[in-house]
Design a protein around this motif. Structure first.
Motif, PDB file in Angstrom:
ATOM      1  N   PHE A 166      -2.159   6.702   1.535  1.00  0.00           N
ATOM      2  CA  PHE A 166      -0.793   7.383   0.744  1.00  0.00           C
ATOM      3  C   PHE A 166       0.049   6.471   0.398  1.00  0.00           C
ATOM      4  N   TYR A 167       0.252   5.362   0.607  1.00  0.00           N
ATOM      5  CA  TYR A 167       1.249   4.212   0.132  1.00  0.00           C
ATOM      6  C   TYR A 167       0.812   3.645  -0.579  1.00  0.00           C
ATOM      7  N   SER A 168      -0.915   3.187  -1.297  1.00  0.00           N
ATOM      8  CA  SER A 168      -2.048   2.444  -1.546  1.00  0.00           C
ATOM      9  C   SER A 168      -1.914   3.662  -3.417  1.00  0.00           C
ATOM     10  N   LEU A 169      -2.101   4.238  -3.642  1.00  0.00           N
ATOM     11  CA  LEU A 169      -1.937   5.605  -4.317  1.00  0.00           C
ATOM     12  C   LEU A 169      -0.751   5.447  -4.994  1.00  0.00           C
TER      13      LEU A 169
ATOM     14  N   ARG B  17      -9.879 -11.152  -4.112  1.00  0.00           N
ATOM     15  CA  ARG B  17     -10.872 -12.134  -2.626  1.00  0.00           C
ATOM     16  C   ARG B  17     -10.222 -10.882  -1.763  1.00  0.00           C
ATOM     17  N   ASN B  18      -9.731  -9.876  -1.480  1.00  0.00           N
ATOM     18  CA  ASN B  18      -9.186  -9.444  -0.306  1.00  0.00           C
ATOM     19  C   ASN B  18      -9.418  -8.401  -0.148  1.00  0.00           C
ATOM     20  N   ARG B  19      -9.268  -7.482   1.213  1.00  0.00           N
ATOM     21  CA  ARG B  19      -9.548  -6.215   1.490  1.00  0.00           C
ATOM     22  C   ARG B  19      -8.260  -4.778   0.628  1.00  0.00           C
ATOM     23  N   PRO B  20      -8.136  -4.050  -0.105  1.00  0.00           N
ATOM     24  CA  PRO B  20      -8.383  -2.909  -1.006  1.00  0.00           C
ATOM     25  C   PRO B  20      -6.790  -2.232   0.647  1.00  0.00           C
ATOM     26  N   ALA B  21      -5.656  -2.190   0.161  1.00  0.00           N
ATOM     27  CA  ALA B  21      -5.067  -1.466   1.326  1.00  0.00           C
ATOM     28  C   ALA B  21      -5.202  -0.199   1.171  1.00  0.00           C
ATOM     29  N   THR B  22      -6.341   0.472   0.374  1.00  0.00           N
ATOM     30  CA  THR B  22      -6.245   1.949   0.313  1.00  0.00           C
ATOM     31  C   THR B  22      -7.229   2.209   1.930  1.00  0.00           C
TER      32      THR B  22
ATOM     33  N   SER C 258      -2.070   5.158  22.132  1.00  0.00           N
ATOM     34  CA  SER C 258      -1.719   6.178  21.071  1.00  0.00           C
ATOM     35  C   SER C 258      -2.603   5.175  19.882  1.00  0.00           C
ATOM     36  N   VAL C 259      -2.716   6.475  18.946  1.00  0.00           N
ATOM     37  CA  VAL C 259      -4.046   6.217  18.258  1.00  0.00           C
ATOM     38  C   VAL C 259      -2.596   5.396  17.217  1.00  0.00           C
ATOM     39  N   GLN C 260      -2.337   4.466  16.537  1.00  0.00           N
ATOM     40  CA  GLN C 260      -1.180   4.040  15.334  1.00  0.00           C
ATOM     41  C   GLN C 260      -2.363   4.635  14.105  1.00  0.00           C
ATOM     42  N   THR C 261      -1.270   5.402  13.143  1.00  0.00           N
ATOM     43  CA  THR C 261      -1.178   5.742  12.055  1.00  0.00           C
ATOM     44  C   THR C 261      -1.090   4.475  10.617  1.00  0.00           C
ATOM     45  N   SER C 262      -1.793   5.271   9.652  1.00  0.00           N
ATOM     46  CA  SER C 262      -1.138   4.133   8.234  1.00  0.00           C
ATOM     47  C   SER C 262      -0.348   4.279   8.253  1.00  0.00           C
ATOM     48  N   HIS C 263       0.787   4.549   8.470  1.00  0.00           N
ATOM     49  CA  HIS C 263       2.737   4.760   8.426  1.00  0.00           C
ATOM     50  C   HIS C 263       3.380   4.209   9.349  1.00  0.00           C
ATOM     51  N   ASP C 264       3.206   3.438  10.498  1.00  0.00           N
ATOM     52  CA  ASP C 264       3.415   3.140  11.870  1.00  0.00           C
ATOM     53  C   ASP C 264       3.867   1.814  11.914  1.00  0.00           C
ATOM     54  N   ARG C 265       3.004   0.567  10.623  1.00  0.00           N
ATOM     55  CA  ARG C 265       3.385  -0.715  10.387  1.00  0.00           C
ATOM     56  C   ARG C 265       4.344  -0.639   9.439  1.00  0.00           C
TER      57      ARG C 265
ATOM     58  N   ASP D 228       9.422  -0.146   2.486  1.00  0.00           N
ATOM     59  CA  ASP D 228       8.589  -1.020   3.120  1.00  0.00           C
ATOM     60  C   ASP D 228       7.246  -1.914   2.532  1.00  0.00           C
ATOM     61  N   PHE D 229       7.049  -0.545   2.368  1.00  0.00           N
ATOM     62  CA  PHE D 229       4.883  -1.029   2.083  1.00  0.00           C
ATOM     63  C   PHE D 229       5.249  -2.454   1.151  1.00  0.00           C
ATOM     64  N   TYR D 230       5.971  -1.509  -0.118  1.00  0.00           N
ATOM     65  CA  TYR D 230       5.576  -2.003  -1.950  1.00  0.00           C
ATOM     66  C   TYR D 230       5.834  -3.333  -1.643  1.00  0.00           C
ATOM     67  N   PRO D 231       6.164  -4.437  -0.989  1.00  0.00           N
ATOM     68  CA  PRO D 231       6.424  -5.620  -1.482  1.00  0.00           C
ATOM     69  C   PRO D 231       4.741  -6.531  -0.596  1.00  0.00           C
ATOM     70  N   TYR D 232       4.813  -5.755   0.498  1.00  0.00           N
ATOM     71  CA  TYR D 232       3.614  -5.793   0.781  1.00  0.00           C
ATOM     72  C   TYR D 232       2.288  -5.496   0.408  1.00  0.00           C
TER      73      TYR D 232
END
Length: 108
Positions: A88-91, A78-83, A4-11, A17-21
C-alpha cells in the motif's frame, strides 16, 4: 507464547516515514523514468476505461504499471520492489514520485 506476525506497516509509523526508504530504492534515473512511464500509462488506461466505458481495460493497469516499474528495479537498480513488502505504501509512493517528478522536486 504466541508469535505476532509483522505487518507491512510495522516498520514505518507513517507514509512520511516510508517515503525516504521508497526513494532510496529508486536510485537510478532510469528506474525513476520507468516508474514515471508506468504511472503515466496507468492513468491513461484508467481514463480510457472510463471514457470508453470498457471495464476490461482495467486489467491492463497492473501490467503496465508494474511491468515498467519492475524492469526498473530488476535491471537498473538491481533491487527487490518495495511492492512485495509494503504494497500500500509502495503504491502511494509511485504516485507521490510521479507528482514529485512532474513538479521538478525529483530529477528525471
Amino acid at each position: 507464547m504466541t508469535q505476532s506476525v509483522q505487518t507491512s506497516h510495522d516498520r514505518f509509523a507513517s507514509f512520511a516515514d516510508f517515503y525516504p526508504y521508497y526513494l532510496s530504492e529508486h536510485r537510478t534515473p532510469m528506474c525513476r523514468r520507468l516508474h514515471f512511464i508506468g504511472t503515466t500509462l496507468v492513468l491513461t488506461v484508467l481514463v480510457l476505461a472510463i471514457a470508453l466505458q470498457n471495464l476490461w481495460l482495467l486489467f491492463a493497469i497492473p501490467v503496465v504499471g508494474y511491468g515498467f516499474a519492475w524492469v526498473g528495479h530488476f535491471f537498473f537498480d538491481r533491487n527487490r520492489p518495495a511492492t512485495f513488502s509494503h504494497p500500500f505504501y509502495s503504491l502511494l509512493g509511485d504516485f507521490v514520485l510521479f507528482r514529485d517528478m512532474l513538479v521538478g522536486r525529483i530529477r528525471f
